[in-house]
Scaffold this motif. Structure first.
Motif, short mmCIF file in Angstrom:
data_model
loop_
_atom_site.label_atom_id
_atom_site.label_comp_id
_atom_site.label_asym_id
_atom_site.label_seq_id
_atom_site.Cartn_x
_atom_site.Cartn_y
_atom_site.Cartn_z
N ARG A 229 -0.50 6.23 29.97
CA ARG A 229 -0.79 7.67 30.06
C ARG A 229 0.45 8.44 30.51
N SER A 235 3.48 15.58 29.62
CA SER A 235 2.57 15.85 28.49
C SER A 235 2.47 17.34 28.22
N ASP A 263 -2.21 11.72 24.61
CA ASP A 263 -1.38 11.60 25.82
C ASP A 263 -1.11 10.16 26.23
N LEU A 264 -1.28 9.20 25.32
CA LEU A 264 -0.98 7.80 25.62
C LEU A 264 0.16 7.32 24.74
N SER A 309 -3.13 1.99 30.41
CA SER A 309 -4.51 2.48 30.40
C SER A 309 -5.38 1.69 29.43
#
Length: 382
Positions: A229, A235, A263-264, A309
């Motif tokens: 993340r 971001s 957002d990863l 994540s």
């Protein structure tokens, strides 16, 4: 029991097999594409939403072939009305100045856009990536992301549109060479004959090719695909982040900017743990493998949180030199083999498909195949 006669049978409907089948069908041939699992599936090497596309390679032949691959992907976009390629740029990092200078020289010799930067220049230009003072980087400006699942679907769609036939959930049991112009293919559903069989078996290649008398130095490995993340302050920048490749003896890694998940970032080691593709779920990455990646990410990527994540898996099939096998069987010239793509083959699939189709058609391929020959391995293995 099904049966039939085809000019060409392609075994394996991953990206390489699908590209090969498409190239043959475009030429008007009667082609059957066989796949052991229901399509789409995630058991091989071609699933997922993204793969990297780049020209920056230490091998000049890969760099040169990528020129054609870019054109092919763009043509497939036009044919299908599907966006497949997203330009992001690439930062290729090494602590060995000879590596980055060599790659920059290859790119420049082929009139391709590149830039050689110091660590300070990279750190200033890309705040989400950190280089140590002893590192340099090549910037491959046209690099980016291929929408992998869309690319695979488009190739299969165009194959069918050109008269090809796909049969999934039909594992191949045996390949039996009958003559220079006939091959019998036994499956779970029946028997087919063709002038030529093209085998794009992915991680099943090491096992299956032994039944054809080939003991090649291929290793199937399970790799862990990690998504990290992005920190809010990064971001929110709204920038297109570059892909990265890190080349060193201890740390061979790659990253892709956020695409598959919001957002990863995808950040992974290149390579993995030896694994039987039929028993892959029993093989887990060693804790040291993930721990080492976490330490690396903390140092290299200040833009992401320090733990993954999401963790997924994929399969590689590797050769010792990480170049492909694109060749005819040494004894049965109408059995064509595409294998050992070593985590590199997806971006080159349109070119690979054309080469394998040319071999099946008895035509001279457009590239020298010495780097991809079976003969480069020791004869004792055959």
């Amino acid at each position: 029991m099904l049966s039939g006669k085809y000019e060409y049978v392609v075994v394996g409907a991953g990206i390489e097999g699908s590209a090969t089948a498409y190239q043959l069908a475009k030429k008007g041939a009667k082609v059957l594409l066989l796949e052991q699992f229901p399509l789409p599936h995630n058991r091989g090497s071609s699933h997922g939403a993204s793969r990297m596309i780049r020209r920056a390679y230490e091998e000049d032949y890969f760099c040169e072939m990528m020129n054609e691959a870019y054109s092919d992907w763009q043509e497939l976009e036009k044919e299908t009305g599907t966006k497949i390629y997203m330009k992001t740029g690439l930062v290729m990092i090494s602590e060995n100045l000879n590596v980055t200078e060599s790659v920059a020289k290859i790119l420049n010799s082929l009139n391709m856009k590149s830039e050689l930067l110091t660590a300070n220049q990279v750190n200033g230009k890309y705040p989400g990536v950190f280089l140590s003072d002893n590192e340099t980087a090549v910037i491959d400006t046209d690099a980016g992301i291929l929408k992998a699942d869309k690319a695979l679907r488009c190739l299969q769609e165009m194959f069918v549109r050109n008269g090809g036939e796909i049969r999934d959930q039909e594992p191949v049991r045996r390949i039996i060479p009958e003559s220079d112009t006939s091959v019998m293919i036994e499956t779970s559903h029946g028997t087919y004959r063709s002038n030529s069989a093209i085998l794009c078996l992915g991680p099943w290649a090491p096992k299956f090719l032994k039944s054809l008398g080939l003991n090649l130095p291929l290793e199937s490995v399970k790799t862990t695909v990690c998504f990290w993340r992005m920190k809010p302050e990064f971001s929110r920048m709204g920038a297109v982040w570059p892909c990265t490749v890190n080349i060193s003896a201890e740390e061979h890694s790659y990253s892709l900017p956020p695409d598959e998940y919001e957002d990863l970032m995808k950040i992974c080691w290149h390579g993995g743990v030896a694994s039987d593709p039929d028993d892959r779920d029993r093989v887990s990455p060693a804790e040291s493998h993930i721990d080492g990646l976490i330490k690396y990410v903390r140092r290299r990527f200040p833009c992401v949180e320090p733990k993954p994540s999401i963790m997924e898996t994929c399969m590689y099939t590797c050769t010792p030199d990480e170049s492909f096998i694109l060749d005819r069987h040494p004894k049965h010239k109408n059995i064509i083999i595409g294998a050992g793509f070593s985590g590199t083959g997806f971006k080159l699939a349109p070119v690979v498909g054309r080469i394998l189709a040319d071999l099946a058609l008895g035509k001279k391929p457009s590239y020298p195949l010495e780097p991809f020959s079976i003969a480069r391995f020791t004869k004792s293995r055959l």
